[in-house]
Motif scaffolding. Structure first.
Motif, PDB file in Angstrom:
ATOM      1  N   ASN A  36       7.822  98.551  35.369  1.00 20.40           N
ATOM      2  CA  ASN A  36       8.447  99.002  34.123  1.00 20.40           C
ATOM      3  C   ASN A  36       8.853 100.473  34.232  1.00 20.40           C
ATOM      4  O   ASN A  36       9.965 100.856  33.853  1.00 20.40           O
ATOM      5  N   SER A  44      11.887 100.817  36.537  1.00 17.31           N
ATOM      6  CA  SER A  44      13.150 100.429  35.912  1.00 17.31           C
ATOM      7  C   SER A  44      13.618 101.505  34.932  1.00 17.31           C
ATOM      8  O   SER A  44      14.814 101.802  34.850  1.00 17.31           O
ATOM      9  N   ARG A  45      12.684 102.116  34.207  1.00 16.76           N
ATOM     10  CA  ARG A  45      13.060 103.208  33.297  1.00 16.76           C
ATOM     11  C   ARG A  45      13.607 104.393  34.071  1.00 16.76           C
ATOM     12  O   ARG A  45      14.603 105.014  33.679  1.00 16.76           O
ATOM     13  N   THR A  76      17.079 103.737  35.214  1.00 21.65           N
ATOM     14  CA  THR A  76      18.026 103.863  34.104  1.00 21.65           C
ATOM     15  C   THR A  76      18.327 105.325  33.818  1.00 21.65           C
ATOM     16  O   THR A  76      19.485 105.718  33.622  1.00 21.65           O
TER      17      THR A  76
END
Length: 100
Positions: free
Chosen positions: A64, A67-68, A71
Protein backbone atom coordinates in the motif's frame (compact mmCIF):
# COMPACT_ATOMS: atom_id res chain seq x y z
CA UNK A 1 22.03 -76.48 48.87
CA UNK A 2 18.41 -75.61 48.12
CA UNK A 3 18.43 -72.93 50.78
CA UNK A 4 21.43 -71.25 49.21
CA UNK A 5 19.74 -71.34 45.81
CA UNK A 6 16.53 -69.92 47.31
CA UNK A 7 18.43 -67.13 49.04
CA UNK A 8 20.34 -66.37 45.86
CA UNK A 9 17.11 -66.41 43.83
CA UNK A 10 15.43 -64.09 46.35
CA UNK A 11 18.40 -61.69 46.14
CA UNK A 12 18.31 -61.79 42.36
CA UNK A 13 14.55 -61.18 42.35
CA UNK A 14 14.91 -58.27 44.78
CA UNK A 15 17.61 -56.74 42.59
CA UNK A 16 15.43 -57.21 39.52
CA UNK A 17 12.49 -55.56 41.29
CA UNK A 18 14.66 -52.61 42.27
CA UNK A 19 15.94 -52.23 38.70
CA UNK A 20 12.42 -52.52 37.30
CA UNK A 21 11.25 -49.82 39.73
CA UNK A 22 14.08 -47.53 38.61
CA UNK A 23 13.22 -48.22 34.96
CA UNK A 24 9.57 -47.40 35.66
CA UNK A 25 10.60 -44.11 37.24
CA UNK A 26 12.82 -43.28 34.26
CA UNK A 27 10.02 -44.15 31.84
CA UNK A 28 7.61 -41.94 33.78
CA UNK A 29 10.15 -39.11 33.69
CA UNK A 30 10.61 -39.54 29.94
CA UNK A 31 6.85 -39.56 29.38
CA UNK A 32 6.53 -36.32 31.37
CA UNK A 33 9.30 -34.80 29.27
CA UNK A 34 7.58 -35.90 26.06
CA UNK A 35 4.28 -34.33 27.07
CA UNK A 36 6.13 -31.13 27.88
CA UNK A 37 7.81 -31.22 24.46
CA UNK A 38 4.46 -31.83 22.75
CA UNK A 39 2.97 -28.83 24.53
CA UNK A 40 5.98 -26.72 23.54
CA UNK A 41 5.65 -27.81 19.91
CA UNK A 42 1.97 -26.84 19.90
CA UNK A 43 2.83 -23.43 21.36
CA UNK A 44 5.50 -22.96 18.70
CA UNK A 45 3.04 -23.87 15.95
CA UNK A 46 0.51 -21.28 17.16
CA UNK A 47 3.22 -18.64 17.54
CA UNK A 48 4.47 -19.45 14.03
CA UNK A 49 0.97 -19.01 12.62
CA UNK A 50 0.66 -15.64 14.39
CA UNK A 51 4.02 -14.51 13.00
CA UNK A 52 2.99 -15.53 9.48
CA UNK A 53 -0.24 -13.52 9.82
CA UNK A 54 1.69 -10.48 11.01
CA UNK A 55 4.16 -10.79 8.13
CA UNK A 56 1.30 -11.02 5.65
CA UNK A 57 -0.32 -7.88 7.06
CA UNK A 58 3.06 -6.10 7.00
CA UNK A 59 3.54 -7.10 3.35
CA UNK A 60 0.12 -5.66 2.52
CA UNK A 61 1.01 -2.42 4.28
CA UNK A 62 4.30 -2.15 2.37
CA UNK A 63 2.48 -2.75 -0.90
CA UNK A 64 0.00 0.00 0.00
CA UNK A 65 2.81 2.41 0.90
CA UNK A 66 4.65 1.54 -2.31
CA UNK A 67 1.60 2.24 -4.45
CA UNK A 68 1.09 5.59 -2.69
CA UNK A 69 4.74 6.49 -3.22
CA UNK A 70 4.49 5.58 -6.90
CA UNK A 71 1.42 7.80 -7.25
CA UNK A 72 3.17 10.72 -5.54
CA UNK A 73 6.29 10.23 -7.69
CA UNK A 74 4.26 10.21 -10.90
CA UNK A 75 2.44 13.37 -9.80
CA UNK A 76 5.67 15.14 -8.88
CA UNK A 77 7.37 14.19 -12.15
CA UNK A 78 4.31 15.35 -14.08
CA UNK A 79 4.43 18.76 -12.40
CA UNK A 80 8.20 19.04 -13.02
CA UNK A 81 7.66 18.03 -16.66
CA UNK A 82 5.02 20.71 -17.15
CA UNK A 83 7.25 23.36 -15.55
CA UNK A 84 10.28 22.36 -17.64
CA UNK A 85 8.18 22.38 -20.80
CA UNK A 86 6.89 25.84 -19.92
CA UNK A 87 10.38 27.19 -19.22
CA UNK A 88 11.74 25.70 -22.43
CA UNK A 89 8.84 27.24 -24.31
CA UNK A 90 9.56 30.66 -22.83
CA UNK A 91 13.31 30.36 -23.52
CA UNK A 92 12.63 29.16 -27.06
CA UNK A 93 10.24 32.06 -27.69
CA UNK A 94 12.81 34.59 -26.43
CA UNK A 95 15.66 33.00 -28.35
CA UNK A 96 13.94 32.45 -31.71
CA UNK A 97 11.38 35.24 -31.68
CA UNK A 98 12.93 38.24 -29.93
CA UNK A 99 10.83 41.38 -29.43
CA UNK A 100 11.19 43.88 -32.29
Amino acid sequence: MTQILEVNLIDVLNKLDAKIDRLDQKIDHIQNDLTTVKIDVEKLKTQNEQIVKRLDSTDKRFDNIESRLNTITIGFLSIVGVLVTGLLGIIGKLAFFPNP
